[in-house]
Design an enzyme around this catalytic site. Structure first.
Site, PDB file in Angstrom:
ATOM      1  N   SER A 168       0.878  -1.186   0.000  1.00  5.36           N
ATOM      2  CA  SER A 168       0.000   0.000   0.000  1.00  5.36           C
ATOM      3  C   SER A 168       0.911   1.231   0.000  1.00  5.36           C
ATOM      4  CB  SER A 168      -0.891   0.017   1.240  1.00  5.36           C
ATOM      5  OG  SER A 168      -1.446  -1.258   1.497  1.00  5.36           O
ATOM      6  N   ARG A 205       0.897  -0.261  14.150  1.00 10.06           N
ATOM      7  CA  ARG A 205       0.098  -0.982  15.139  1.00 10.06           C
ATOM      8  C   ARG A 205       0.426  -2.471  15.137  1.00 10.06           C
ATOM      9  NH1 ARG A 205      -5.387   1.126  12.473  1.00 10.06           N
ATOM     10  NH2 ARG A 205      -3.947   2.824  12.013  1.00 10.06           N
ATOM     11  N   LYS A 247       3.075   4.540  -0.213  1.00 10.61           N
ATOM     12  CA  LYS A 247       2.755   5.943   0.023  1.00 10.61           C
ATOM     13  C   LYS A 247       3.027   6.748  -1.246  1.00 10.61           C
ATOM     14  CE  LYS A 247       3.892   6.303   4.959  1.00 10.61           C
ATOM     15  NZ  LYS A 247       2.545   6.706   5.417  1.00 10.61           N
ATOM     16  N   ASP A 301      10.119   7.692  11.005  1.00 11.77           N
ATOM     17  CA  ASP A 301       9.055   6.836  11.535  1.00 11.77           C
ATOM     18  C   ASP A 301       9.561   5.925  12.664  1.00 11.77           C
ATOM     19  OD1 ASP A 301       6.338   6.320  11.507  1.00 11.77           O
ATOM     20  OD2 ASP A 301       6.500   4.652  10.083  1.00 11.77           O
ATOM     21  N   GLU A 318       1.222  -0.140   9.499  1.00 10.73           N
ATOM     22  CA  GLU A 318       2.169  -1.155   9.993  1.00 10.73           C
ATOM     23  C   GLU A 318       2.579  -0.935  11.439  1.00 10.73           C
ATOM     24  OE1 GLU A 318       3.066   1.569   8.608  1.00 10.73           O
ATOM     25  OE2 GLU A 318       4.763   2.204   9.839  1.00 10.73           O
TER      26      GLU A 318
HETATM   27  N1  BES Z   1       4.048   6.378   9.782  1.00 12.68           N
HETATM   28  C1  BES Z   1       2.724   6.624   9.347  1.00 12.68           C
HETATM   29  C2  BES Z   1       2.057   7.783  10.087  1.00 12.68           C
HETATM   30  C3  BES Z   1       2.680   9.140   9.941  1.00 12.68           C
HETATM   31  C4  BES Z   1       2.188  10.047   9.024  1.00 12.68           C
HETATM   32  C5  BES Z   1       3.701   9.549  10.776  1.00 12.68           C
HETATM   33  C6  BES Z   1       2.738  11.304   8.921  1.00 12.68           C
HETATM   34  C7  BES Z   1       4.242  10.813  10.675  1.00 12.68           C
HETATM   35  C8  BES Z   1       3.763  11.690   9.747  1.00 12.68           C
HETATM   36  C9  BES Z   1       1.864   5.387   9.565  1.00 12.68           C
HETATM   37  O1  BES Z   1       2.508   4.166   9.476  1.00 12.68           O
HETATM   38  C10 BES Z   1       0.796   5.405   8.507  1.00 12.68           C
HETATM   39  O2  BES Z   1       1.134   5.314   7.373  1.00 12.68           O
HETATM   40  N2  BES Z   1      -0.454   5.519   8.948  1.00 12.68           N
HETATM   41  C11 BES Z   1      -1.554   5.566   8.081  1.00 12.68           C
HETATM   42  C12 BES Z   1      -2.646   4.715   8.694  1.00 12.68           C
HETATM   43  C13 BES Z   1      -3.818   4.456   7.797  1.00 12.68           C
HETATM   44  C14 BES Z   1      -3.397   3.606   6.617  1.00 12.68           C
HETATM   45  C15 BES Z   1      -4.891   3.763   8.593  1.00 12.68           C
HETATM   46  C16 BES Z   1      -2.017   7.003   7.933  1.00 12.68           C
HETATM   47  O3  BES Z   1      -1.955   7.741   8.908  1.00 12.68           O
HETATM   48  O4  BES Z   1      -2.393   7.396   6.831  1.00 12.68           O
HETATM   49 ZN    ZN Z   2       4.575   4.202   9.964  1.00 11.89          ZN
HETATM   50 ZN    ZN Z   3       2.645   3.416   7.487  1.00 12.60          ZN
END
Ligand code: BES
Ligand code: ZN
Ligand code: ZN
Length: 507
Positions: free
Chosen positions: A281, A357, A283, A294, A355
């Protein structure tokens, strides 16, 4: 290929966070520059230096008269005077009215010190005395925090390091210049770990760096585990995130035994994704470079342990950090895959980018089942939704314990690296219990209340009888600009609040 050897990062740490041996000058000799604080904003417009001792009445008057001529009023105003009282450069920082400062003297000193140093350094000052009269702890923190830079990988260093020492006497009995420097240095450790590019701060290098950092300190043991160990523990949620990466995972355990033998430890857990590409998935590429940060949870936990060890706090603490990369590849976990976490619950991975969680699920279950800690706190750059909710002022705390909340809140206020309480409620769990094939899915409804659903997912891996708090630090991960002791870039927050929290428990 560029590669930072452990010892070269170590050297950098020493220069950036040099502990200065020069201390407690009762006069200004030895310093070529001073940072002084002054109260302003009184009704009659008078200006009063905070350092009452160690400056002669005549010199004080001279400085105050000069400032009167320069519209020196607002808190944060800085003026440099030259050649006063035998000192080449004197930077005076306005603190505003004394009544306002009373509420938080530590923060006033922290910020004023940073502002003064930012003013003097470009003017070539090399040996700077800091007015510690309102708070030695705050001045110590501000002096170390404001000097952080990461120029290891540049061919030309930006600035020379300067020597900084305390000047004048502190009226505060709590904390000290030295402990302030340790708090600041600990946050700089976290900043350094987070700022390091992901190719030079892989799970393996992170573990080595922390082991190096803590080596030689008393009452601490560092244990580094590998993939086979994690497999034997059935940490399949953790393993499933690492699967797509060519870098081997690590599971770092730090045992600090400053307290009585047999006293149950306090537990800390930090998310250590050294790079989060999102996995399959994937980014979007815009801003993806930030995902080297992270591992901010792991970095702040490691930084806090460094501080706790340096201060030799009389308490037992166990910290664990699962470390891995989240990468897309032919061996990566696919959306829809089902895995069985260490506690036996099955999870349908609907989104491989959720990931954090997954790795925390196994780390939380491991630490709670193996060590049954008195209290347990995890820190994680977990959700973009946290940033949307609170931005970069507060980190969000989700907890099942009012006492734990109270202690964190108190610590965060003291350090001015504050927390805001968020809801931990099973209402947010429902959406993750609707998987057709597993006990849980890792996504929920995605955006709405995303930080809250992530927190309630984690709760499924901690037993109810443990006082536990989850701190989502995604919003405070980085600073947009340099302002006082905040430096643009990875923040290392809330390292000082964690140390202060543990300090509070150990009293
Ligand atoms: N590491 C990211 C969250 C994050 C975003 C940290 C911006 C710092 C700055 C996390 O692993 C993530 O990608 N979370 C997703 C969760 C979603 C797929 C439910 C998110 O926040 O979009
Ligand atoms: Zn992350
Ligand atoms: Zn992530």
């Amino acid at each position: 290929m560029f590669r930072l050897s452990t010892s070269s990062i170590g050297k950098q740490l020493q220069t950036n966070q040099r502990f200065i041996t020069k201390r407690l000058f009762t006069n200004t000799q030895g310093y070529d520059a001073l940072v002084l604080g002054a109260y302003t904003g009184t009704e009659n417009g008078s200006i009063r230096l905070t350092a009452q001792k160690d400056i002669s009445q005549k010199t004080r008057q001279l400085i105050e008269d000069q400032l009167q001529l320069s519209n020196f009023k607002k808190a944060g105003d800085v003026r440099t005077l030259y050649n006063v009282g035998g000192i080449k450069q004197v930077a005076v920082v306005s603190l505003g009215p004394q009544d306002n400062v009373k509420d938080n003297e530590q923060e006033a000193a922290r910020r004023a010190t940073a502002l003064g140093l930012h003013t003097l350094k470009p003017q070539g000052a090399k040996n700077i005395g800091i007015d510690v009269s309102i708070s030695a702890q705050g001045a110590g923190e501000g002096s170390v925090l404001s000097q952080f830079s990461f120029d290891k990988l540049k061919s030309k260093k930006k600035e020379e390091d300067v020597l900084v020492g305390p000047f004048s006497e502190s009226t505060q009995t709590e904390g000290s210049w030295e402990s302030g420097q340790i708090y600041g240095a600990s946050q700089n450790v976290a900043r350094m770990l987070m700022t390091s590019p992901a190719n030079l701060m892989t799970p393996k290098l992170f573990a080595e760096e922390v082991a190096y950092l803590l080596a030689g300190l008393e009452n601490v043991e560092v244990i580094v585990r590998d993939e086979e160990w994690a497999a034997r523990q059935n940490m399949n949620a953790f393993l499933s995130v690492s699967k797509g990466s060519a870098e081997p995972l690590r599971f770092l355990e730090i045992h600090y035994k400053g307290g009585k033998e047999g006293d149950k430890p306090h537990g800390l857990v930090g998310k250590g994704v050294t790079f989060d590409a999102g996995g399959i998935s994937l980014k979007p590429s815009n801003g993806m470079a930030l995902m080297k940060g992270d591992m901010g949870g792991a970095a702040t936990v490691a930084g806090a342990l460094y501080g706790i060890c340096k201060l030799q706090l009389p308490i037992n603490v166990i910290a664990v950090t699962p470390l891995c990369e989240n990468m897309p590849s032919g061996t990566a976990t696919k959306p829809g895959d089902v895995i069985k976490a260490m506690n036996g619950k099955s999870i349908e991975v609907l989104d491989t980018d959720a990931e954090g969680r997954l790795i925390l699920a196994d780390a939380l279950y491991y630490i709670s089942s193996k060590y049954s800690p008195q209290s347990l706190i995890d820190l994680a750059t977990l959700t973009g939704a946290m940033d949307v909710a609170l931005g970069d002022v507060f980190a969000g705390v989700f907890t099942n314990s009012d006492t734990l909340w109270h202690n964190l809140d108190k610590a965060g206020k003291k350090t001015t690296d504050p927390f805001w309480r968020m809801p931990l409620n099973d209402g947010y769990l429902k959406e993750m219990q609707e998987s057709a094939v597993a006990d849980l899915n890792n996504l929920g409804k995605g955006r709405s209340g995303g930080a809250c659903s992530a927190a309630s997912f984690l709760k499924e891996f901690v037993s109810d009888d443990i006082a536990w708090a989850h701190i989502d630090i995604a919003g405070v991960m980085d600073s947009q600009s340099t302002d006082g002791y905040h430096i643009k870039g990875m923040s290392g927050r809330p390292t000082r609040s964690l140390i202060e929290y543990i300090h509070g428990l150990s009293k």
